[in-house]
Write a protein that holds these residues in place. Structure first.
Motif, PDB file in Angstrom:
ATOM      1  N   PRO A   9       3.949  -3.750  -6.596  1.00  0.00           N
ATOM      2  CA  PRO A   9       3.531  -4.914  -7.382  1.00  0.00           C
ATOM      3  C   PRO A   9       4.125  -4.871  -8.798  1.00  0.00           C
ATOM      4  O   PRO A   9       4.188  -3.801  -9.422  1.00  0.00           O
ATOM      5  N   ALA A  10       4.553  -6.018  -9.280  1.00  0.00           N
ATOM      6  CA  ALA A  10       5.260  -6.107 -10.567  1.00  0.00           C
ATOM      7  C   ALA A  10       4.426  -5.574 -11.734  1.00  0.00           C
ATOM      8  O   ALA A  10       4.964  -4.903 -12.619  1.00  0.00           O
ATOM      9  N   ASP A  11       3.120  -5.840 -11.739  1.00  0.00           N
ATOM     10  CA  ASP A  11       2.301  -5.358 -12.855  1.00  0.00           C
ATOM     11  C   ASP A  11       2.219  -3.838 -12.866  1.00  0.00           C
ATOM     12  O   ASP A  11       2.281  -3.210 -13.922  1.00  0.00           O
ATOM     13  N   LEU A  12       2.141  -3.217 -11.693  1.00  0.00           N
ATOM     14  CA  LEU A  12       2.104  -1.759 -11.617  1.00  0.00           C
ATOM     15  C   LEU A  12       3.471  -1.176 -11.968  1.00  0.00           C
ATOM     16  O   LEU A  12       3.557  -0.191 -12.705  1.00  0.00           O
ATOM     17  N   ALA A  13       4.525  -1.799 -11.486  1.00  0.00           N
ATOM     18  CA  ALA A  13       5.884  -1.343 -11.825  1.00  0.00           C
ATOM     19  C   ALA A  13       6.088  -1.405 -13.341  1.00  0.00           C
ATOM     20  O   ALA A  13       6.700  -0.505 -13.936  1.00  0.00           O
ATOM     21  N   GLY A  14       5.563  -2.435 -13.982  1.00  0.00           N
ATOM     22  CA  GLY A  14       5.670  -2.557 -15.438  1.00  0.00           C
ATOM     23  C   GLY A  14       4.939  -1.440 -16.159  1.00  0.00           C
ATOM     24  O   GLY A  14       5.433  -0.911 -17.160  1.00  0.00           O
ATOM     25  N   LYS A  15       3.799  -1.037 -15.641  1.00  0.00           N
ATOM     26  CA  LYS A  15       3.042   0.071 -16.252  1.00  0.00           C
ATOM     27  C   LYS A  15       3.802   1.386 -16.107  1.00  0.00           C
ATOM     28  O   LYS A  15       3.846   2.198 -17.038  1.00  0.00           O
ATOM     29  N   PHE A  16       4.416   1.606 -14.952  1.00  0.00           N
ATOM     30  CA  PHE A  16       5.232   2.805 -14.773  1.00  0.00           C
ATOM     31  C   PHE A  16       6.424   2.790 -15.736  1.00  0.00           C
ATOM     32  O   PHE A  16       6.748   3.807 -16.346  1.00  0.00           O
ATOM     33  N   THR A  17       7.046   1.634 -15.871  1.00  0.00           N
ATOM     34  CA  THR A  17       8.195   1.509 -16.772  1.00  0.00           C
ATOM     35  C   THR A  17       7.774   1.746 -18.222  1.00  0.00           C
ATOM     36  O   THR A  17       8.503   2.389 -18.985  1.00  0.00           O
ATOM     37  N   ASP A  18       6.607   1.255 -18.601  1.00  0.00           N
ATOM     38  CA  ASP A  18       6.094   1.514 -19.958  1.00  0.00           C
ATOM     39  C   ASP A  18       5.909   3.014 -20.184  1.00  0.00           C
ATOM     40  O   ASP A  18       6.237   3.530 -21.259  1.00  0.00           O
ATOM     41  N   ALA A  35      11.859  11.146 -12.693  1.00  0.00           N
ATOM     42  CA  ALA A  35      11.267  11.125 -11.350  1.00  0.00           C
ATOM     43  C   ALA A  35      10.496   9.829 -11.107  1.00  0.00           C
ATOM     44  O   ALA A  35      10.600   9.223 -10.033  1.00  0.00           O
ATOM     45  N   ILE A  36       9.746   9.404 -12.088  1.00  0.00           N
ATOM     46  CA  ILE A  36       8.949   8.177 -11.950  1.00  0.00           C
ATOM     47  C   ILE A  36       9.867   6.958 -11.871  1.00  0.00           C
ATOM     48  O   ILE A  36       9.675   6.080 -11.026  1.00  0.00           O
ATOM     49  N   GLU A  37      10.862   6.921 -12.712  1.00  0.00           N
ATOM     50  CA  GLU A  37      11.808   5.803 -12.703  1.00  0.00           C
ATOM     51  C   GLU A  37      12.536   5.710 -11.356  1.00  0.00           C
ATOM     52  O   GLU A  37      12.708   4.617 -10.808  1.00  0.00           O
ATOM     53  N   THR A  38      12.927   6.850 -10.809  1.00  0.00           N
ATOM     54  CA  THR A  38      13.620   6.880  -9.517  1.00  0.00           C
ATOM     55  C   THR A  38      12.724   6.352  -8.404  1.00  0.00           C
ATOM     56  O   THR A  38      13.154   5.565  -7.558  1.00  0.00           O
ATOM     57  N   GLN A  39      11.465   6.765  -8.406  1.00  0.00           N
ATOM     58  CA  GLN A  39      10.534   6.330  -7.355  1.00  0.00           C
ATOM     59  C   GLN A  39      10.233   4.830  -7.470  1.00  0.00           C
ATOM     60  O   GLN A  39      10.171   4.133  -6.466  1.00  0.00           O
ATOM     61  N   VAL A  40      10.066   4.349  -8.694  1.00  0.00           N
ATOM     62  CA  VAL A  40       9.819   2.909  -8.885  1.00  0.00           C
ATOM     63  C   VAL A  40      11.012   2.113  -8.359  1.00  0.00           C
ATOM     64  O   VAL A  40      10.854   1.115  -7.653  1.00  0.00           O
ATOM     65  N   SER A  41      12.199   2.579  -8.679  1.00  0.00           N
ATOM     66  CA  SER A  41      13.411   1.898  -8.222  1.00  0.00           C
ATOM     67  C   SER A  41      13.514   1.920  -6.697  1.00  0.00           C
ATOM     68  O   SER A  41      13.875   0.921  -6.078  1.00  0.00           O
ATOM     69  N   ALA A  57       0.837  -1.216   0.000  1.00  0.00           N
ATOM     70  CA  ALA A  57       0.000   0.000   0.000  1.00  0.00           C
ATOM     71  C   ALA A  57       0.863   1.253   0.000  1.00  0.00           C
ATOM     72  O   ALA A  57       0.582   2.217  -0.724  1.00  0.00           O
ATOM     73  N   LYS A  58       1.935   1.248   0.781  1.00  0.00           N
ATOM     74  CA  LYS A  58       2.829   2.412   0.836  1.00  0.00           C
ATOM     75  C   LYS A  58       3.535   2.614  -0.496  1.00  0.00           C
ATOM     76  O   LYS A  58       3.613   3.743  -1.013  1.00  0.00           O
ATOM     77  N   ALA A  59       4.064   1.543  -1.070  1.00  0.00           N
ATOM     78  CA  ALA A  59       4.774   1.657  -2.352  1.00  0.00           C
ATOM     79  C   ALA A  59       3.830   2.133  -3.449  1.00  0.00           C
ATOM     80  O   ALA A  59       4.213   2.951  -4.302  1.00  0.00           O
ATOM     81  N   THR A  60       2.601   1.651  -3.433  1.00  0.00           N
ATOM     82  CA  THR A  60       1.619   2.073  -4.436  1.00  0.00           C
ATOM     83  C   THR A  60       1.329   3.564  -4.303  1.00  0.00           C
ATOM     84  O   THR A  60       1.358   4.304  -5.288  1.00  0.00           O
ATOM     85  N   ALA A  61       1.085   4.010  -3.082  1.00  0.00           N
ATOM     86  CA  ALA A  61       0.815   5.436  -2.854  1.00  0.00           C
ATOM     87  C   ALA A  61       2.034   6.285  -3.192  1.00  0.00           C
ATOM     88  O   ALA A  61       1.901   7.362  -3.793  1.00  0.00           O
ATOM     89  N   ASP A  62       3.223   5.804  -2.812  1.00  0.00           N
ATOM     90  CA  ASP A  62       4.452   6.555  -3.083  1.00  0.00           C
ATOM     91  C   ASP A  62       4.705   6.737  -4.579  1.00  0.00           C
ATOM     92  O   ASP A  62       5.433   7.643  -4.974  1.00  0.00           O
ATOM     93  N   ASN A  63       4.133   5.884  -5.403  1.00  0.00           N
ATOM     94  CA  ASN A  63       4.322   5.988  -6.845  1.00  0.00           C
ATOM     95  C   ASN A  63       3.131   6.636  -7.540  1.00  0.00           C
ATOM     96  O   ASN A  63       3.309   7.456  -8.437  1.00  0.00           O
ATOM     97  N   CYS A  64       1.933   6.264  -7.159  1.00  0.00           N
ATOM     98  CA  CYS A  64       0.743   6.773  -7.849  1.00  0.00           C
ATOM     99  C   CYS A  64       0.499   8.255  -7.569  1.00  0.00           C
ATOM    100  O   CYS A  64       0.143   9.006  -8.488  1.00  0.00           O
TER     101      CYS A  64
END
Length: 185
Positions: A131-140, A118-124, A66-73
């Motif tokens: 979650p891998a599927d959300l990380a993949g969408k950010f990477t796309d 910025a998005i790439e840094t936060q995902v990393s 939940a924290k990682a999702t909020a920190d990225n979304c």
């Protein structure tokens, strides 16, 4: 000086002797047999400990996700909003052959590159908690934004807009995918 009362002293000594005898008699008895473990209780205890540990791990993992999702979304919306605004300003300037189209071109490309970074840094930084599927969408999105920025930098007054439109469609698709995957506010 008063001497000890022999009767009182005798009573105290007799009481102490009886107490000591009772303690010794109680400790002298042994119980015959061999100590054993109740296997049913051991099994139940181990199952309870494992269940409790699994629940604690599951709860922590859910909180991390939940924290990682909020920190990225949450920052995604802000970062991409600025990039979209700069891109639209560039498109308007290019379509109107405005005098400041080169400045707006550079601002749009920079905004897209900044958002991607910025998005790439936060995902990393989120690591496996995201979650891998959300990380993949950010990477796309990051890949599409960088490709659009590269196409924007190639643009001049007489350039074909077809490559720009193709790259823009990929960014829009990636934006939509992330927005649909992120929880709504």
């Amino acid at each position: 000086m008063k001497l000890l009362n022999p009767r009182g002293f005798g009573l105290v000594c007799a009481s102490a002797a009886v107490a000591a005898g009772l303690v010794l008699a109680g400790c002298a008895n042994t119980v015959e047999g061999t100590a054993t473990v109740d296997q049913a209780q051991v099994t139940a205890y181990k199952a309870e400990v494992a269940s409790s540990s699994a629940a604690a791990s599951s709860s922590k993992a859910a909180a991390d996700i939940a924290k990682a999702t909020a920190d990225n979304c949450d920052p995604f919306r802000k970062n991409t909003g600025t990039a979209v605004d700069r891109y639209n300003e560039f498109v308007d300037a290019h379509d109107a052959s405005a005098a400041d189209q080169n400045a707006k071109r550079d601002a749009a490309a920079t905004a897209l590159e900044d958002a991607a970074k910025a998005i790439e840094t936060q995902v990393s930084a989120s690591g496996p908690a995201l979650p891998a599927d959300l990380a993949g969408k950010f990477t796309d999105y990051v890949t599409a934004a960088r490709a659009l920025a590269a196409e924007i930098r190639k643009m001049s007054a007489g350039s074909s807009v077809a490559p720009l439109n193709d790259a823009s469609k990929k960014v829009n698709d990636a934006l939509t995918a992330v927005r649909n995957a992120c929880p709504t506010k």
